[in-house]
Design an enzyme around this catalytic site. Structure first.
Site, short mmCIF file in Angstrom:
data_model
loop_
_atom_site.label_atom_id
_atom_site.label_comp_id
_atom_site.label_asym_id
_atom_site.label_seq_id
_atom_site.Cartn_x
_atom_site.Cartn_y
_atom_site.Cartn_z
N GLU A 75 -2.71 -2.60 -9.09
CA GLU A 75 -1.89 -1.60 -8.91
C GLU A 75 -1.85 -1.17 -9.97
O GLU A 75 -0.67 -0.77 -10.95
CB GLU A 75 -0.81 -2.95 -9.02
N ASP B 138 0.51 -1.42 -0.26
CA ASP B 138 -0.17 0.37 -0.28
C ASP B 138 0.85 1.05 -0.47
O ASP B 138 0.36 2.50 -0.76
CB ASP B 138 -0.72 0.04 1.05
#
Length: 256
Positions: free
Chosen positions: A164, A138
């Site tokens: 992503e 993250d």
């Protein structure tokens, strides 16, 4: 009326105007005789001035200030609903809608409008999660999002459209410049090195992009940019693949 754009000075001004309206209505009602059907001066005209001056200002000020607070709260809620909480980029739904609105707006214009859509995917992101943990993954996404935004203009759009995967919309950018923008994003991310859990983590992204002039939709541009992204992945990652899409008479996108 958007009260979120109003300052307190405007709230005061509207309260003042509302008070004047109340005074005018009070005088009108007091001056009209329903028995004779004619207008006359009221018996106590001073009351028509004093009572609205006492009651109307705080009432209108309170009402307008509450409307302003509600408008601001609504605007903040809309921002939250359209923003990815992790990266502060637009979420997929908001990003898609904004790009499509722009493309629809320029579709009927005779003059050509240049622009581009980039799809940016973090290389080996699963390995980052596996080696460093999801919290570090993250953090990597936040750093990459910040890096992407730092290379763009204020009017460019950045969205997180997958786990992503990011997308960048570049309105008004010439095809010649799109490649330089995409390459700058790739280079800036590659120059970023994170220290995660005491270990060094190198980051990189692959970029697929398609330029356009007009008569396109987000879904069409995304499909072609996604194909180019996979070409960049197959070519070894940490690469940029850009091609031009033009719209012919049938308004179908062709890649050159």
């Amino acid at each position: 009326m958007d009260f979120s754009a109003f300052g307190w000075g405007r709230v005061v001004l509207l309260s003042f105007l509302g008070t004047l309206c109340c005074i005018a209505v009070a005088f009108a009602i007091d001056s009209y005789s329903f028995e004779t059907g004619i207008w006359r001066w009221g018996e106590k005209p001073l009351n028509n001035l004093i009572i609205p001056l006492i009651l109307a200002p705080p009432f209108f000020f309170y009402l307008l200030s509450k409307q302003r607070e509600l408008a601001i709260a609504h605007r903040e809620l809309m921002v939250v609903a359209s923003t990815d909480s992790l990266t502060s980029c637009l979420n997929r739904r908001a990003f898609t809608a904004m790009v499509d609105r722009y493309l629809d707006r320029i579709a009927d214009q005779k003059a050509g409008h240049h622009g581009a859509l980039l799809i940016i995917d973090v290389d080996h992101f699963k390995d980052i999660n596996d080696v460093f943990g999801h919290e570090c993954g993250d953090e990597a996404l936040k750093v990459i999002a910040h890096t992407i935004k730092g290379t763009l203009r204020d009017l460019d759009l950045v969205g997180r459209i997958g786990g992503e995967e990011f997308s960048v919309f570049l309105p008004g950018v010439s095809p010649e410049r799109v490649g330089r923008v995409a390459e700058r994003i790739r280079v800036e991310v590659s120059a970023t090195e994170l220290n995660l859990n005491g270990k060094s983590c190198k980051l990189s992204v692959s970029v697929g992009g398609v330029t356009f002039d007009r008569n396109a939709s987000f879904s069409e541009l995304y499909r072609h940019a996604d194909q180019l992204l996979y070409a960049a992945k197959r070519g070894g990652r940490n690469r940029v693949e850009i091609q031009h899409a033009s719209a012919g008479p049938d308004k179908q996108i062709q890649i050159h």
